[in-house]
Design a protein around this motif. Structure first.
Motif, PDB file in Angstrom:
ATOM      1  N   UNK A 269       0.852  -1.183   0.000  1.00 26.50           N
ATOM      2  CA  UNK A 269       0.000   0.000   0.000  1.00 26.50           C
ATOM      3  C   UNK A 269       0.889   1.234   0.000  1.00 26.50           C
ATOM      4  N   UNK A 270       0.555   2.201  -0.817  1.00 28.15           N
ATOM      5  CA  UNK A 270       1.238   3.493  -1.013  1.00 28.15           C
ATOM      6  C   UNK A 270       1.840   3.588  -2.407  1.00 28.15           C
ATOM      7  N   UNK A 271       2.242   2.434  -3.001  1.00 24.02           N
ATOM      8  CA  UNK A 271       2.814   2.417  -4.348  1.00 24.02           C
ATOM      9  C   UNK A 271       4.083   3.260  -4.441  1.00 24.02           C
ATOM     10  N   UNK A 272       4.997   3.033  -3.509  1.00 25.93           N
ATOM     11  CA  UNK A 272       6.243   3.811  -3.487  1.00 25.93           C
ATOM     12  C   UNK A 272       7.482   2.974  -3.784  1.00 25.93           C
ATOM     13  N   UNK A 273       7.372   1.635  -3.749  1.00 23.29           N
ATOM     14  CA  UNK A 273       8.553   0.785  -3.943  1.00 23.29           C
ATOM     15  C   UNK A 273       8.359  -0.234  -5.055  1.00 23.29           C
TER      16      UNK A 273
END
Length: 333
Positions: A269-273
Motif C-alpha cells: 500500500x502506497x505504491x512507493x517501492x
C-alpha cells in the motif's frame, strides 16, 4: 574583501517597470496578479539574484510567510512525495516551509510544535501521533491542517485506501484464496487502523479467514521476520500496511523457500517501492502529491481567513496489480 550586495525590491521593480508593491504581491499574494505578471517578476528576480526579505516583511506585516510541517519518519517513502509537493505549493504562494521529523514520538512531536509555533504562520501535521485533544488545542491556537488524521473541526486531507482494499480482497476471493493475512504497521498510525478495519470488513464480506499480524516499527526487517508466522497461519494472500513491510515479506517468503506469487500473494500500500521488488509489487497507488499540495493550499487559505469552514478532503487510492499477486495455489493459472 569584496562584499556582494543583494538587489533590492526597488531595483527589481525599476528593472521591470512596475511598482515595488507589484513585486511584493508576486511573492506574497500571487493570486491578486495576472499569472504572466507573476512569472515575469519571478523570472527577473531569479536572473538578478533577488530574494524576498521575509524577516523584514514580518516586521512590517506581522506575518512570517513561513509554514511548518512535521512528519513522523522522513525516511519512509510515503512522506517525500507529500513534502516535495507541499514545498512547491508553498513556494507558489511566496511561503517558506520548515520541515521537522518527530521520529514517531508523540512527546517529541509536541515539543516540535512548541518550537515551531513562534516562527510560523501555520502547521501541516502529517500522520500525527498526537492525541485528538492535543490536536484540537494546537488548531485553536494556530492555523493547522492535518494529513491522514481525521479529527472533526480541523481541516484535513486524507488519502484513503478503503475502496481499493475492498477491490483487492474481492480479487483474492475470486482467485481462489480462502485465507488472508493483514500485517499492520505502527499502532499509533491512523492509516493503519483504517486499513486494518477495511481489510477485516472486506474479508468478512467475502467469507475469507483472516489472521492479523504486526510490524509495529513499520520496517523492512519486521516484515521479513513476520513472514514465517504468516506462512504458519496458512495464509495464501497477505495485505501489508505499506510497501516497506510488503518488501520485507516478499524477501522473508523467498528465504523460506516460497515463491511469490505462486505460493503466496503479496499486496502493498502506497505504491512507493514498486520498481525495487522482485517480482514487481502489486500495491495501492495513493495521491501523495495531491495531499501535499492540497494541505498547503488549505493552510494558506486558513491563515488569511479568521473563520475558515471545516474542510475534509478525501483522495481515493487505486488498486494497481503487478507480479506479486496471483491465483491461490492449486486454483489453476
Amino acid at each position: 574583501m569584496i562584499r556582494y550586495k543583494a538587489p533590492t525590491i526597488v531595483e527589481l521593480a525599476k528593472l521591470l517597470g512596475v511598482a515595488p508593491s507589484t513585486v511584493s504581491r508576486a511573492f506574497t499574494d500571487p493570486g491578486k496578479l495576472l499569472p504572466e505578471t507573476v512569472e515575469k517578476v519571478r523570472r527577473k528576480a531569479s536572473e538578478i539574484g533577488y530574494v524576498p526579505n521575509n524577516h523584514a516583511r514580518a516586521l512590517i506585516t506581522g506575518r512570517s510567510s513561513v509554514v511548518g510541517m512535521i512528519v513522523p519518519d522522513i525516511a519512509n517513502p510515503f512522506f517525500p512525495p507529500i513534502l516535495r509537493h507541499a514545498q512547491r505549493a508553498a513556494e507558489e504562494r511566496g511561503l517558506s516551509l520548515i520541515l521537522a521529523d518527530s521520529d514517531g514520538d508523540p512527546e517529541r512531536e509536541l515539543q516540535l510544535v512548541g518550537r515551531l509555533t513562534p516562527q510560523v504562520e501555520g502547521l501541516v501535521l502529517a500522520a500525527s501521533r498526537l492525541p485528538e485533544k492535543s490536536l484540537v488545542t494546537i488548531a485553536d491556537r494556530l492555523p493547522t491542517v492535518l494529513v491522514n488524521r481525521d479529527v472533526a473541526g480541523i481541516p484535513r486531507v486524507l488519502v484513503s485506501a478503503d475502496r481499493a482494499l475492498d477491490q483487492a480482497v474481492g480479487g483474492f476471493a475470486r482467485d481462489g484464496h480462502a485465507s488472508l493475512a493483514y500485517v499492520g504497521g505502527p499502532p499509533e498510525s491512523w492509516s493503519n487502523a483504517q486499513r486494518a478495519r477495511q481489510v477485516e470488513r472486506s474479508a468478512r464480506a467475502q467469507g475469507l479467514d483472516l489472521a492479523l499480524f504486526d510490524a509495529p516499527g513499520g520496517t523492512y526487517s519486521e516484515g521479513f521476520d513476520v513472514a514465517r508466522a504468516v506462512v504458519d497461519a496458512g495464509a495464501t494472500a497477505v495485505v501489508a500496511f505499506d510497501d516497506v513491510i510488503a518488501h520485507g515479506l516478499i524477501s522473508g517468503f523467498q528465504a523460506a523457500g516460497l515463491s511469490v506469487p505462486l505460493d503466496v500473494s503479496v499486496l502493498g500500500c502506497d505504491d512507493t517501492l514498486t520498481t525495487t521488488t522482485y517480482p514487481p509489487l502489486s500495491s495501492i497507488a495513493l495521491d501523495l502529491a495531491g495531499a501535499g499540495r492540497l494541505a498547503v493550499e488549505t493552510l494558506s487559505t486558513s491563515t488569511r481567513q479568521a473563520d475558515t469552514a471545516e474542510e475534509r478532503i478525501e483522495l481515493e487510492g487505486a488498486l494497481v496489480l503487478r507480479g506479486s499477486t496471483g491465483r491461490a495455489p492449486g486454483a489453476g493459472r
